[in-house]
Design a protein around this motif. Structure first.
Motif, PDB file in Angstrom:
ATOM      1  N   THR A 238       0.816  -1.226   0.000  1.00  0.00           N
ATOM      2  CA  THR A 238       0.000   0.000   0.000  1.00  0.00           C
ATOM      3  C   THR A 238       0.841   1.262   0.000  1.00  0.00           C
ATOM      4  O   THR A 238       0.288   2.355  -0.096  1.00  0.00           O
ATOM      5  N   PRO A 241       0.969   3.297  -3.746  1.00  0.00           N
ATOM      6  CA  PRO A 241      -0.230   4.104  -4.020  1.00  0.00           C
ATOM      7  C   PRO A 241      -0.402   5.257  -3.047  1.00  0.00           C
ATOM      8  O   PRO A 241      -0.830   6.345  -3.436  1.00  0.00           O
ATOM      9  N   CYS A 244       1.859   8.048  -4.130  1.00  0.00           N
ATOM     10  CA  CYS A 244       1.293   8.750  -5.296  1.00  0.00           C
ATOM     11  C   CYS A 244       0.140   9.653  -4.893  1.00  0.00           C
ATOM     12  O   CYS A 244      -0.016  10.763  -5.418  1.00  0.00           O
ATOM     13  N   GLN A 245      -0.681   9.173  -3.962  1.00  0.00           N
ATOM     14  CA  GLN A 245      -1.798   9.986  -3.476  1.00  0.00           C
ATOM     15  C   GLN A 245      -1.275  11.226  -2.763  1.00  0.00           C
ATOM     16  O   GLN A 245      -1.783  12.334  -2.940  1.00  0.00           O
ATOM     17  N   ARG A 248      -0.088  13.829  -5.087  1.00  0.00           N
ATOM     18  CA  ARG A 248      -1.173  14.336  -5.944  1.00  0.00           C
ATOM     19  C   ARG A 248      -1.034  13.854  -7.394  1.00  0.00           C
ATOM     20  O   ARG A 248      -1.338  14.583  -8.342  1.00  0.00           O
ATOM     21  N   PRO A 250      -2.400  10.499  -8.396  1.00  0.00           N
ATOM     22  CA  PRO A 250      -2.986   9.165  -8.222  1.00  0.00           C
ATOM     23  C   PRO A 250      -3.000   8.359  -9.516  1.00  0.00           C
ATOM     24  O   PRO A 250      -3.030   7.128  -9.481  1.00  0.00           O
ATOM     25  N   GLU A 251      -2.966   9.034 -10.671  1.00  0.00           N
ATOM     26  CA  GLU A 251      -2.980   8.298 -11.946  1.00  0.00           C
ATOM     27  C   GLU A 251      -1.705   7.481 -12.160  1.00  0.00           C
ATOM     28  O   GLU A 251      -1.677   6.582 -12.997  1.00  0.00           O
ATOM     29  N   ALA A 253      -0.273   5.640  -9.759  1.00  0.00           N
ATOM     30  CA  ALA A 253      -0.177   4.553  -8.781  1.00  0.00           C
ATOM     31  C   ALA A 253      -0.199   3.178  -9.446  1.00  0.00           C
ATOM     32  O   ALA A 253       0.723   2.375  -9.268  1.00  0.00           O
TER      33      ALA A 253
END
Length: 816
Positions: A238, A241, A244-245, A248, A250-251, A253
């Protein structure tokens, strides 16, 4: 009239509290705390005292759930409602969690202070962990820390100082600093994190991995451990991801996870393709996409050999097909190809790649010309490198492509006249190509452009001295010395220039100017017995020889006697006097006198004098040539004859053997030194290495087993010098054969065939050779064949010139 019915208000339906309570408990069990809260609100209307604890618990768990999801404003609303129904003491822990989630370090400190004041040393479990996190991350000042009860004050100060010490790389102090912290302390988890960080930054990866895995689950410490775990290869599904979140993007991840999986399976090109479909990748921006782009374009240097060329070839095909996704990718690909092809270009047109890269520099970039100039200079330096070219019976040094190097370097200078490295490299090319007028014009231009460059001043001074332009040359060299007073090179060149100038004045009979030149040279002299250029003793010896030959003999004898009195090695000084005398003139009548003086010179009596004599011999060989030292070699050989005597120690032998090796006149002495050393200690690793080198003349091609045995003995004795000698030989084996393990010497490889040798030579060189040979007549060809067969294998000659030889014989037979 009909009968009227009185209307009665409808009574509420009867609700069974037990059923609602069971439903609320089920919702709590399922994690649906919002529905559970609404049900407990209904129950509180019937019996507040009984159902209020359930309502408080449902709201507390709802607030925790919202904080975990990152919905902090909603969580704060729930906490605000809880303050109206729950005691303040029960809300401290929840407020602490809310402050940590919102990065409210000051509020977290106050909540932790309240918990510690209420519970003291009895605080444990999750509340203790959260309180410790809040106190550490607040980094409160001394006044705030003083409000804490003991022992929390001192323990918190220790953790803060330990973290500061790690950032300042005071690792040993930090290790001692955290030692007193007890296991029962609320900061025990932070102590473990500090120990893990010490192992991580100390380079102990296995220990760091174990410590990071032992960190308690949950909380900020575990998240910190996960981050460091990425660098240690500890997987966490986890984390990527989440990162990446946080950044900013998220695409990225899902593609990043797939790319990482492909990379781990050594499908490196597929890994890049997984990310290439993402919008905004590749990128030159300082973000995650930019960092990943930079990684993929630099990773080829770290790939295993079987995967390197396929990886580079993929990007090479993109460049050939112009199939770039965006401008950033084209810029990155051409940069990568330039750097990698420069190491092993093959048939790659480096100059073309260079110009394609320059085209893609943004036109609005204020540094465009500087970047382009650096790229052109780098490519020009590649073509300006010297490499061995096969000639007729010898190897000649030549530049890879002098014309192209000059073209690229001149273009680089035109784009950025302040590019010093391009100027210096172009100067080197002019020197090698013997373009004297171009070199002198460029050097004059450089002295005006770079008046603060030591390298330019040294170069200009040396060129002026070579042309005997003394005033200008000395001025440049003095400026170089003023720019860097610690560098020994400018004073050395100054001494050399002043002595050469003084010698010229002596030869012309201008004695006053010659003596003044030596007075200036003495300013840069050193009290050294082994520096033959700047040593004050050797400067006096030079002036004495000049006075004896061209000036006042009385002054010359006085200077010579002073030099001999100050010297620590009179035999070496006598040899120096003789060598300098030889350089003055070959026609001087005093030649026989100096030979007699050399014969009558005292013999060395200690190790320092013998070593100085050997060093002087190397200096003499550099001055007049090794093959011209007839009487000098005999003199030194006679001086070193008593090497087998009792006064000759092993340490002196080990010091002299490298100085005398490779000189045929001293091979008996070297052999005596080695045998004497092995007689006293048969297993001595250094003497064994020198014996092996002497027997094989430095070629250890089939002696790996003996080298390994020598290295093992050196390791046992802690002989680092011998270990380095053997390691350098073994490394040369690996470098020449291009593999990590040496071949099995018990099965010698077959020698290369003539065709194998021919394939090693560039085709252009072979074409030039054939062209020259084709112009020879029969007699010239026969002479060439006899001379060449002495220096190259007959099979190789047959491969190159066999067909041409047969054609010549056929034409001769036809004429007959």
């Amino acid at each position: 009239m009909g009968k009227k019915h009185q209307k009665h208000p409808s009574s509420p339906p009867v609700v069974n509290p037990d059923m609602i309570e069971d439903e609320a408990a089920a919702e709590m069990q399922a994690g649906r705390f919002r529905k559970a809260r609404d049900l407990y609100k209904t129950l509180c209307k019937q019996n507040r005292d009984k159902y209020l604890p359930g309502l408080i618990e449902a709201n507390r768990l709802l607030a925790v759930q919202l904080m975990e999801k990152g919905q902090l404003p909603e969580a704060q609303q729930v906490i605000a409602y809880l303050k109206t129904i729950a005691p303040a003491s029960e809300l401290l822990l929840l407020e602490l969690e809310g402050a940590l989630a919102a990065n409210d370090w000051a509020g977290g400190f106050e909540c932790a202070l309240g918990l510690l004041s209420r519970s003291g040393s009895r605080l444990e479990g999750q509340p203790a962990k959260l309180a410790a996190d809040a106190l550490v991350l607040s980094f409160a000042d001394r006044e705030a820390i003083a409000r804490l009860p003991e022992p929390f004050q001192s323990e918190l100060s220790v953790i803060h100082e330990a973290l500061r010490g790690i950032s300042e790389m005071r690792y040993e102090q930090v290790q001692e600093m955290i030692r007193p912290l007890a296991r029962g302390s609320i900061f025990a988890s932070w102590k473990m994190l500090v120990k893990a960080l010490l192992a991580f930054y100390g380079g102990d990866a296995p220990k760091a991995k174990v410590l990071f895995n032992q960190l308690p689950a949950g909380g900020l410490i575990e998240r910190a451990g996960r981050t460091f775990g990425l660098f240690l290869g500890i997987p966490h599904p986890t984390l990527m991801p989440a990162a990446c979140q946080l950044l900013r993007v998220p695409e990225l991840a899902a593609p990043l996870c797939r790319a990482d999986e492909a990379w781990q399976k050594q499908r490196f090109i597929d890994s890049y393709k997984e990310l290439r479909v993402v919008p905004g990748f590749p990128s030159l921006q300082p973000n995650l996409a930019g960092a990943l782009s930079d990684f993929y374009m630099k990773a080829c240097a770290l790939l295993p050999t079987p995967f390197f060329w396929p990886y580079v070839s993929y990007f090479d095909r993109l460049s050939l097909q112009k199939g770039f996704k965006n401008d950033d990718e084209s810029w990155l690909v051409y940069r990568m190809l330039l750097l990698e092809m420069e190491k092993d270009p093959g048939d790659a047109p480096l100059d073309v790649l260079c110009r394609e890269f320059i085209k893609r520099i943004p036109a609005k970039d204020p540094l465009k010309n500087k970047i382009a100039s650096m790229v052109l200079a780098r490519s020009g330096a590649y073509f300006a490198k010297e490499e061995a070219a096969f000639g007729f019976g010898a190897y000649e040094s030549d530049l890879r492509d002098a014309d192209k190097a000059i073209e690229l370097l001149e273009e680089s200078i035109a784009l950025d006249p302040t590019n010093l490295s391009a100027h210096l490299k172009l100067l080197d090319v002019y020197d090698v190509e013997n373009l004297k007028s171009e070199r002198n014009r460029l050097l004059d231009k450089m002295t005006a452009l770079f008046p603060r460059s030591k390298a330019v001043m040294l170069r200009a001074g040396s060129e002026c001295v070579a042309r005997k332009t003394w005033g200008k040359g000395l001025d440049y060299l003095q400026r170089a010395r003023d720019l860097d007073t610690l560098d020994p090179e400018p004073p050395r060149k100054l001494v050399d220039a002043l002595t050469k100038m003084a010698r010229q004045y002596y030869e012309k009979g201008t004695l006053a100017k010659g003596r003044h030149g030596f007075e200036r040279a003495y300013q840069y002299a050193l009290p050294s017995e082994t520096d033959f250029d700047r040593g004050s003793v050797f400067l006096k010896a030079k002036q004495a020889m000049l006075e004896l030959v061209y000036g006042d003999e009385a002054i010359g004898r006085k200077l010579r006697d002073e030099a001999r009195g100050e010297s620590g090695s009179v035999p070496a000084l006598r040899l120096f006097e003789w060598i300098y005398y030889r350089s003055l003139s070959r026609k001087l009548r005093q030649r026989s006198v100096f030979i007699e003086s050399l014969d009558k010179a005292p013999r060395p009596v200690n190790a320092f004098e013998r070593r100085s004599l050997c060093l002087m011999l190397d200096y003499a060989a550099a001055c007049v040539g090794e093959y011209a030292l007839y009487s000098e070699l005999n003199y030194v050989s006679e001086c070193l004859q008593p090497v087998a005597g009792k006064d000759f120690t092993s340490e002196e032998a080990l010091d002299l053997i490298p100085l005398l090796s490779g000189k045929p006149d001293f091979s008996p002495i070297v052999k005596t030194l080695i045998n004497t050393g092995l007689k006293h200690d048969p297993k001595h690793p250094r003497f064994r290495f020198y014996k092996l080198s002497n027997e094989t003349r430095g070629r250890f091609d089939h002696r790996q087993i003996e080298l390994n045995a020598i290295r093992d003995e050196a390791v046992k004795r802690g002989d680092s010098a011998t270990i380095k000698l053997v390691a350098s030989v073994l490394d040369s084996f690996r470098h020449e054969r291009g593999q990590h393990e040496l071949p099995d010497w018990d099965e010698p490889e077959a020698p290369p065939s003539g065709e194998d040798i021919a394939r090693m030579i560039p085709p252009q060189i072979i074409a030039d050779m054939l062209k020259k040979v084709s112009a020879m007549n029969d007699a010239e060809f026969d002479d060439f064949r006899q001379q060449t067969l002495e220096k190259m294998p007959a099979e190789f000659f047959e491969v190159l010139f066999g067909e041409m030889n047969r054609q010549r014989k056929g034409r001769s037979g036809a004429r007959r």
